[in-house]
Design a protein around this motif. Structure first.
Motif, PDB file in Angstrom:
ATOM      1  N   SER A 109       0.841  -1.198   0.000  1.00 52.26           N
ATOM      2  CA  SER A 109       0.000   0.000   0.000  1.00 52.26           C
ATOM      3  C   SER A 109       0.873   1.245   0.000  1.00 52.26           C
ATOM      4  O   SER A 109       1.940   1.274   0.619  1.00 52.26           O
ATOM      5  CB  SER A 109      -0.895   0.015   1.233  1.00 52.26           C
ATOM      6  N   TYR A 115       0.840  -3.194   4.525  1.00 51.68           N
ATOM      7  CA  TYR A 115       0.034  -4.403   4.406  1.00 51.68           C
ATOM      8  C   TYR A 115      -1.466  -4.129   4.185  1.00 51.68           C
ATOM      9  O   TYR A 115      -2.249  -5.061   4.064  1.00 51.68           O
ATOM     10  CB  TYR A 115       0.203  -5.271   5.653  1.00 51.68           C
ATOM     11  N   LYS A 116      -1.864  -2.880   4.100  1.00 52.88           N
ATOM     12  CA  LYS A 116      -3.287  -2.539   4.018  1.00 52.88           C
ATOM     13  C   LYS A 116      -3.991  -3.251   2.858  1.00 52.88           C
ATOM     14  O   LYS A 116      -5.008  -3.922   3.051  1.00 52.88           O
ATOM     15  CB  LYS A 116      -3.457  -1.025   3.890  1.00 52.88           C
ATOM     16  N   LYS A 117      -3.479  -3.131   1.637  1.00 48.38           N
ATOM     17  CA  LYS A 117      -4.108  -3.769   0.472  1.00 48.38           C
ATOM     18  C   LYS A 117      -4.102  -5.289   0.608  1.00 48.38           C
ATOM     19  O   LYS A 117      -5.041  -5.962   0.210  1.00 48.38           O
ATOM     20  CB  LYS A 117      -3.383  -3.376  -0.809  1.00 48.38           C
ATOM     21  N   SER A 118      -3.034  -5.811   1.151  1.00 47.23           N
ATOM     22  CA  SER A 118      -2.891  -7.257   1.321  1.00 47.23           C
ATOM     23  C   SER A 118      -3.982  -7.812   2.227  1.00 47.23           C
ATOM     24  O   SER A 118      -4.627  -8.821   1.915  1.00 47.23           O
ATOM     25  CB  SER A 118      -1.504  -7.563   1.901  1.00 47.23           C
ATOM     26  N   VAL A 119      -4.204  -7.146   3.344  1.00 48.37           N
ATOM     27  CA  VAL A 119      -5.227  -7.580   4.293  1.00 48.37           C
ATOM     28  C   VAL A 119      -6.621  -7.415   3.690  1.00 48.37           C
ATOM     29  O   VAL A 119      -7.466  -8.304   3.822  1.00 48.37           O
ATOM     30  CB  VAL A 119      -5.097  -6.825   5.632  1.00 48.37           C
ATOM     31  N   GLU A 120      -6.849  -6.309   3.010  1.00 52.12           N
ATOM     32  CA  GLU A 120      -8.155  -6.089   2.379  1.00 52.12           C
ATOM     33  C   GLU A 120      -8.449  -7.192   1.356  1.00 52.12           C
ATOM     34  O   GLU A 120      -9.557  -7.726   1.308  1.00 52.12           O
ATOM     35  CB  GLU A 120      -8.207  -4.711   1.719  1.00 52.12           C
ATOM     36  N   TYR A 121      -7.464  -7.513   0.525  1.00 49.18           N
ATOM     37  CA  TYR A 121      -7.642  -8.545  -0.488  1.00 49.18           C
ATOM     38  C   TYR A 121      -7.891  -9.911   0.162  1.00 49.18           C
ATOM     39  O   TYR A 121      -8.807 -10.631  -0.215  1.00 49.18           O
ATOM     40  CB  TYR A 121      -6.413  -8.590  -1.404  1.00 49.18           C
ATOM     41  N   SER A 123      -9.085 -10.489   3.009  1.00 43.68           N
ATOM     42  CA  SER A 123     -10.396 -10.458   3.640  1.00 43.68           C
ATOM     43  C   SER A 123     -11.501 -10.749   2.621  1.00 43.68           C
ATOM     44  O   SER A 123     -12.441 -11.492   2.911  1.00 43.68           O
ATOM     45  CB  SER A 123     -10.620  -9.091   4.292  1.00 43.68           C
ATOM     46  N   THR A 124     -11.377 -10.203   1.414  1.00 36.62           N
ATOM     47  CA  THR A 124     -12.392 -10.479   0.383  1.00 36.62           C
ATOM     48  C   THR A 124     -12.382 -11.948  -0.024  1.00 36.62           C
ATOM     49  O   THR A 124     -13.413 -12.484  -0.416  1.00 36.62           O
ATOM     50  CB  THR A 124     -12.214  -9.607  -0.875  1.00 36.62           C
ATOM     51  N   ASN A 126     -11.663 -14.327   2.094  1.00 39.73           N
ATOM     52  CA  ASN A 126     -12.033 -15.059   3.306  1.00 39.73           C
ATOM     53  C   ASN A 126     -10.954 -16.063   3.725  1.00 39.73           C
ATOM     54  O   ASN A 126     -11.255 -17.176   4.143  1.00 39.73           O
ATOM     55  CB  ASN A 126     -13.391 -15.758   3.136  1.00 39.73           C
TER      56      ASN A 126
END
Length: 168
Positions: A109, A115-121, A123-124, A126
């Motif tokens: 990010s 790691y923001k984008k990594s965690v968001e992805y 999370s989508t 699951n």
């Protein structure tokens, strides 16, 4: 154990063998060297021991995995040139390594933590264990098993079945 299903799944696939005393030790933290062995060994079974970090020499059991991961830019060392293979791995570090090792989308990010984008992805998709409460949280072996089981079943299109979700 609440992650028995995940542990059984990755054990049955030969992804982990546990320890020499036939235990898995699900509540112990995963070490950086252990994680790389688990994610690298499947795709690179014939690696040779080598040296690539100031603290990684060919006589260390994880050297071949750490060095291949460094070569492929799956894992990095620290500014002092060390790898610290015996150090506990944090959730976001493990997530990045798994995303890169299994060819999932990863890009650091530029707004906010790396790691923001990594965690968001993730999370989508699951693939984050439900008992992950902090990005810096030290990952247990059971949580690692759950992440891997979720990742593999996602890639196979059977994640809902693994999680017991009925979308009808």
């Amino acid at each position: 154990h609440k992650y028995k299903k995940a542990i059984d799944l990755i054990s049955a696939r030969g992804i982990v063998q546990g320890y020499t005393d036939n235990t898995f030790r699900p509540d112990e933290h995963v070490k950086r060297g252990e994680l790389l062995k688990i994610v690298m060994e499947q795709n690179y079974p014939d690696l040779k021991p080598t040296s690539c970090f100031t603290d990684v020499t060919p006589d260390l059991w994880f050297s071949k995995y750490a060095c291949k991961a460094k070569e492929l830019e799956i894992a990095q060392g620290y500014p002092d040139g060390s790898f610290r293979g015996g150090q506990d791995v944090a959730f976001v570090e493990a997530l990045k390594i798994m995303q890169l090792a299994y060819d999932l989308e990863f890009s650091p990010s530029t707004d906010g933590p790396w790691y923001k984008k990594s965690v968001e992805y993730a999370s989508t998709l699951n693939i984050i264990p439900l008992d992950t409460f902090s990005f810096g949280q030290k990952l247990t072996r059971a949580q690692m098993a759950d992440m891997l089981a979720r990742l593999f079943t996602y890639r196979e299109g059977t994640l809902d079945a693994y999680l017991g979700v009925n979308r009808e």
